[in-house]
Enzyme design. Structure first.
Site, PDB file in Angstrom:
ATOM      1  CG  HIS A 105      22.447  55.402 -14.810  1.00 20.52           C
ATOM      2  ND1 HIS A 105      21.833  55.578 -13.264  1.00 20.52           N
ATOM      3  CD2 HIS A 105      21.052  55.460 -15.463  1.00 20.52           C
ATOM      4  CE1 HIS A 105      20.169  55.636 -12.854  1.00 20.52           C
ATOM      5  NE2 HIS A 105      20.463  55.518 -14.566  1.00 20.52           N
ATOM      6  CD  GLU A 108      19.666  53.852 -19.161  1.00 17.85           C
ATOM      7  OE1 GLU A 108      19.044  54.917 -19.472  1.00 17.85           O
ATOM      8  OE2 GLU A 108      20.391  53.574 -18.419  1.00 17.85           O
ATOM      9  CG  HIS A 109      19.527  59.043 -17.678  1.00 19.04           C
ATOM     10  ND1 HIS A 109      18.177  59.869 -17.343  1.00 19.04           N
ATOM     11  CD2 HIS A 109      19.653  57.963 -16.930  1.00 19.04           C
ATOM     12  CE1 HIS A 109      17.951  58.913 -16.387  1.00 19.04           C
ATOM     13  NE2 HIS A 109      18.783  58.080 -16.770  1.00 19.04           N
ATOM     14  CD  GLU A 186      16.925  55.664 -12.854  1.00 24.84           C
ATOM     15  OE1 GLU A 186      17.299  54.659 -13.368  1.00 24.84           O
ATOM     16  OE2 GLU A 186      17.008  56.380 -13.680  1.00 24.84           O
ATOM     17  CE  LYS A 896      -2.070  43.036 -38.960  1.00 18.22           C
ATOM     18  NZ  LYS A 896      -0.833  42.419 -39.871  1.00 18.22           N
ATOM     19  CE  LYS A 898       2.570  43.778 -32.877  1.00 17.11           C
ATOM     20  NZ  LYS A 898       1.099  45.122 -32.841  1.00 17.11           N
TER      21      LYS A 898
END
Length: 1030
Positions: A105, A108-109, A186, A896, A898
């Site tokens: 984790h 990932e950060h 977190e 737009k 989707k």
């Protein structure tokens, strides 16, 4: 972020619980081979595919395998206005080293904090923000997934920056401590969330020698303090982890852009060929986390919230290779069914349960689970052992009945239909999901493999059913009624629990189940009358219609209609607001309206569940205006479902036993609101002060106790007696059929018209006194919550003022990325940091929202300093960068739709806000393009600057009992004497509404505690009501 502890939402088969990724559904469509691949350099290969696609998927696909082993699905969509990419690395927190829980984790950060090619730690985020994009990532048990989207013209630049994180991330030492604190924040955000607490506890009590028991989020203790005590540098451990596992051969990538397959492939090869390939095996985890010692055990849990549930967890093997049959889909479809004869239907009749979900829950490579979860009532929590027995009785009935081919075929047909008419979705979510799916499915089934039931395999279904045995499960029981005084506390979340074998009485009752005859109380569901049969679509060559038309208008109903002219799917969306001033006039009326809609939904459930399974959903909600009903799905049976809803709504007989359970569930939701996150409370109290009328959960809970079923029976005919209905029908529906839907209300509901002056009456917005800084202080109600929160709301002006509106949008665009970078990344205030626009009736505002362990006064001071710095940011901004921000606003306005649902939502917003300004986005895009830096400085000085003496601002302070007192104390000139503040707040002190260079003083601040809110609201002016533009 860490992904894992998902709430047990009400999952309705054939989807399964905790899916590895979002599910699609099926049809066969083979594109010409030249659309599916092309040849590249000799060392990079492409795969010729007969990929099965939805009917309306006009994109081109190529599956590249690079020389380094990286596999990438390249998707060319010439019509795309937004591009995206994702990388899924087949490693997650189950591979964390023992010395550093949460390392995957943390990786990932930190991965996103600069690369060799783009060393600036904020380079990637700045590029995306300047070009209408965003990014995110998550860490799972055995996957880490990174993704972004961006304006289609800027994919090449975004892809270059993204790829560098996998080629040469810096993992800068200067960022390490900050990102460790982000991970810790977190985790602390989740400490008081029951889903995370229970999920980790179930992991804690798995086999100690299995990696499933690891703590995946990590915190400062596991990633800093504990390693330091052992003389371990966690950054060194991180570098080793990354070198070992971030190998190209276990990565899968998806890139979506408007360029050709050839061009996209060239970019992918150029940017990602340098990713290192260590030729490692995908991490696998032999054995099951639930061994013999974990089975027939009961985990009793004392929750944070007032919630009661039981969960039966069965160990299963990894079923990924059985995707053609999907045996768990068949089983969860039946166990999770809610029609007459189901487990839930019987439990509801007894007043023991409110909801039930069932399905396979992915674990990681080599193991999975099957979970059955029941939301209990107070009465049901007394009979939980009986409920466990009933669940196994139903399972035995399924075994005795044998695998039913007609049931499987029905599920198969519906899964094929869902995929056949699958629409395009947000490109980032598509890329993220498919990147993970590339690990598990062959090229032919990359898109439909996760969801379509291709072929029945009776043995596979029977094998899975055979594992749902009375000697092969673990039980989790959650209740606030437990006496936990002598219980253990879990290490990571402090969860109070008791772990013990299941009782002898339950063992005895279960041992008798298999020898009993099938219970007559249970039976298989009936054939589904809602399976759609008509898929005809009338296409037209006319110019795309931008706005809906009024198809029907009487004294009781105004109905808007727009025939779908873009997506061409056999689906519809119908939304109706049943407007009645009675619905929200007092807390009692508000609660009675909610009880009525809850009882109505409950009465319809056994019938409407069949519609849901067949792809036709309805949802009923309450608002300050009345009741909103929405129906969406295949258009074939919309009228049939609406007719039944209207019939039951006017003839409802409230079942006294069900009323007790419904009332209890509603009371629990009101009570549990006090335990939500502080930032959610901050946003609510911002609305509470600004909105003309808004009842609190405490006010609603106070009146709920005395209400009876008879009160609802007496109330709802009055509620429906006089109405004005405004509706919108959109999709594959002709105007004459839309009118018929509208007339169902008029002719069958039989309501008299509401007086015309009430048709457009809405709850308006309080306007803050000019030049005053209002501060509303609240204590965080959860005594164990370590976080405080701030919402800083700056009112700008009338939302219908186009000039103010576009300048607010441009300012918010410029502020968004630096707000996150300064307050979260650099100052590490907390995990939750956000800024943006808030629109209310007659008012547009800019807000900053932060949740932090620091006190709210400290957060406010940092937010004010940040806002102060933005003047220099804007003033010194190069013209080219300023133009990029304008372009980003224009892109977001004109992006737009989707799919059909997105267009329906956008058009309904224009209807439901009563402005009917369907051309607003196009007009704003033109107007914002003309804003200059001096224009924005003028706007900033008047409305945003902390030095402005005409600024109108409200700060909501939610302070935790654990915050430092000096970070919470607010000094005020007037305390709870708000009348004077409102009276003298119309102008600045010099009487001309001008600006001061002296900044805010104590005299500008008015502190309003709970007792002063009524006086404050009584003294403020109200915004204008909407003025319809037609």
């Amino acid at each position: 972020m860490l992904r894992g502890a998902l709430l047990h939402a009400r999952v309705r088969p054939p989807c399964f619980l905790f899916p590895k990724r979002l599910l699609l559904s099926a049809s066969c469509k083979h594109l010409p081979r030249h659309q599916l691949y092309h040849h590249q350099q000799p060392m990079n290969t492409t795969t010729a595919m007969d990929m099965q696609l939805p009917d309306l998927d006009d994109r081109r696909y190529a599956l590249l395998t690079l020389a380094n082993g990286l596999q990438c699905l390249v998707v060319s969509d010439p019509l795309a206005d937004k591009a995206a990419a994702a990388m899924d690395v087949h490693v997650g927190h189950l591979s964390d080293p023992a010395a550093a829980a949460g390392l995957a984790h943390f990786c990932e950060h930190l991965l996103f904090m600069g690369s060799a090619g783009f060393p600036g730690e904020n380079e990637y985020a700045q590029f995306l923000a300047a070009h209408g994009g965003a990014s995110n990532a998550f860490t799972g048990a055995d996957h880490t997934n990174f993704y972004f989207d961006v304006k289609a013209d800027f994919l090449a630049g975004a892809l270059a920056r993204f790829a560098q994180f996998f080629v040469a991330p810096l993992f800068a030492a200067s960022c390490t401590d900050r990102e460790l604190r982000a991970v810790d924040s977190e985790h602390k955000k989740n400490i008081q969330v029951d889903a995370w607490r229970i999920y980790q506890l179930q992991k804690d009590l798995a086999r100690a020698d299995h990696p499933f028991c690891k703590f995946g989020t990590g915190n400062l203790d596991t990633l800093k303090h504990a390693p330091e005590k052992e003389g371990i540098d966690v950054r060194d451990v991180l570098l080793d982890f990354h070198a070992k596992y971030y190998s190209a051969n276990i990565m899968k990538m998806v890139v979506i852009g408007k360029e050709s397959i050839e061009q996209l492939s060239e970019w992918v090869i150029k940017e990602t060929s340098a990713i290192k390939n260590s030729n490692i095996e995908v991490p696998s985890f032999p054995g099951h986390p639930l061994g013999k010692e974990q089975l027939l055990q009961q985990i009793s849990v004392k929750p944070v919230k007032d919630t009661r549930s039981l969960q039966i967890t069965f160990p299963l093997p990894d079923l990924t290779n059985q995707y053609l049959c999907k045996p768990s889909h068949y089983i969860s479809h039946l166990i999770g069914h809610e029609s007459e004869g189901s487990i839930l239907a019987l439990l509801k009749k007894k007043g023991w349960a409110q909801d039930l979900s069932a399905g396979a829950s992915s674990g990681a490579v080599n193991f999975s689970f099957f979970k059955i979860s029941v939301g209990l009532t107070e009465e049901g929590s007394k009979y939980w052992e009986d409920i466990v027995v009933m669940i196994f009785q139903y399972i035995e009935m399924l075994k005795a009945a044998g695998v039913q081919e007609w049931i499987y075929d029905e599920c198969k047909i519906l899964s094929e239909l869902r995929f056949r008419f699958e629409e395009k979705r947000n490109p980032a979510s598509f890329a993220s999901r498919v990147a993970g799916d590339l690990h598990d499915y062959p090229s032919k089934h990359i898109l439909n493999g996760p969801s379509v039931m291709f072929e029945m395999n009776k043995k596979q279904i029977e094998d899975v059913l055979s594992l749902l045995r009375v000697d092969n499960f673990r039980l989790t029981l959650v209740s606030p009624d437990f006496d936990s005084s002598n219980w253990a506390k879990a290490q990571w979340y402090g969860t109070e629990y008791l772990h013990a074998p299941i009782s002898n009485s339950l063992k005895a009752a279960l041992s008798a189940v298999s020898s009993e005859k099938s219970s007559p109380l249970f039976h298989l569901p009936l054939k589904n009358e809602f399976v759609p049969a008509n898929f005809s679509i009338r296409k037209t060559s006319a110019t795309t219609q931008k706005r809906p038309d009024i198809a029907l208008e009487t004294d009781t109903i105004r109905l808007w209609h727009k025939k779908d002219d873009t997506f061409w799917v056999p689906k519809a969306k119908a939304v109706f607001t049943l407007k009645s001033p009675l619905a929200y006039v007092t807390p009692t009326a508000c609660v009675l309206t909610r009880l009525y809609t809850d009882c109505l939904t409950d009465a319809l459930n056994e019938f409407s569940y069949y519609a849901h399974v067949a792809g036709l959903d309805y949802y009923m909600s309450n608002s300050t205006e009345g009741i909103e009903l929405s129906i969406s799905g295949y258009n074939d049976k919309v009228a049939h479902l609406l007719h039944r809803i209207i019939q039951v709504s006017k003839t409802l007989q409230v079942d006294p036993k069900r009323f007790v359970a419904i009332k209890e569930e509603l009371g629990r939701s009101y009570k549990n609101w006090s335990m939500e996150q502080p930032y959610q409370h901050a946003s609510f109290f911002s609305s509470f002060i600004t909105q003309e009328r808004l009842w609190t959960s405490d006010e609603k809970l106070a009146v709920l106790e005395d209400l009876t079923a008879q009160d609802v029976m007496t109330f709802y005919p009055q509620l429906l007696g006089r109405l004005h209905i405004e509706g919108f029908v959109f999709g594959n529906v002709e105007v004459e059929d839309a009118v018929k839907l509208g007339l169902l209300f008029q002719n069958e509901l039989g309501s008299k018209p509401l007086p015309s002056q009430l048709h457009n009456q809405v709850v308006r917005t309080h306007v803050f006194p000019s030049g005053k800084h209002l501060v509303h202080i609240r204590q965080v109600t959860n005594p164990n919550q370590v976080n405080s929160a701030l919402e800083h709301l700056i009112q700008i002006g009338d939302v219908s003022n186009a000039q103010l509106r576009v300048r607010t949008m441009l300012f918010a665009q410029i502020a968004k990325e630096p707000c996150f970078n300064v307050l979260r990344t650099q100052e590490q205030l907390g995990y939750i940091v956000a800024s943006g626009i808030r629109k209310q009736t007659g008012m547009i505002s800019f807000r900053v929202l932060v949740q932090s362990e620091r006190g709210p006064k400290y957060i406010e001071d940092r937010a004010e300093l940040f806002l102060e710095s933005l003047r220099t940011t804007i003033l010194e901004m190069p013209e080219a960068e300023f133009q990029k921000n304008i372009d980003a606003v224009v892109f977001n306005l004109l992006e737009k739709d989707k799919n059909l649902s997105q267009e329906a939502h956008r058009l309904w917003n224009h209807i439901s806000n009563r402005y009917y300004d369907f051309d607003q986005d196009e007009q704003d895009a033109t107007m914002v393009s003309k804003v200059t830096i001096p224009d924005l400085i003028e706007f900033y000085d008047e409305f945003i600057s902390p030095r402005s003496r005409t600024r109108r601002i409200l700060s909501i302070h939610l302070h935790s009992s654990k915050s430092k007192s000096e970070e919470c104390e607010v000094i005020a000139r007037v305390l709870n004497t708000v009348a004077a503040a409102v009276v003298d707040g119309g102008e600045g002190e010099d009487g001309d509404g001008g600006k001061s260079d002296e900044g805010l003083s104590a005299g500008d601040r008015v502190v309003v505690e709970a007792a002063g809110v009524a006086d404050l609201k009584a003294g403020m002016l109200l915004s204008k009501s909407p003025v319809p533009l037609f």
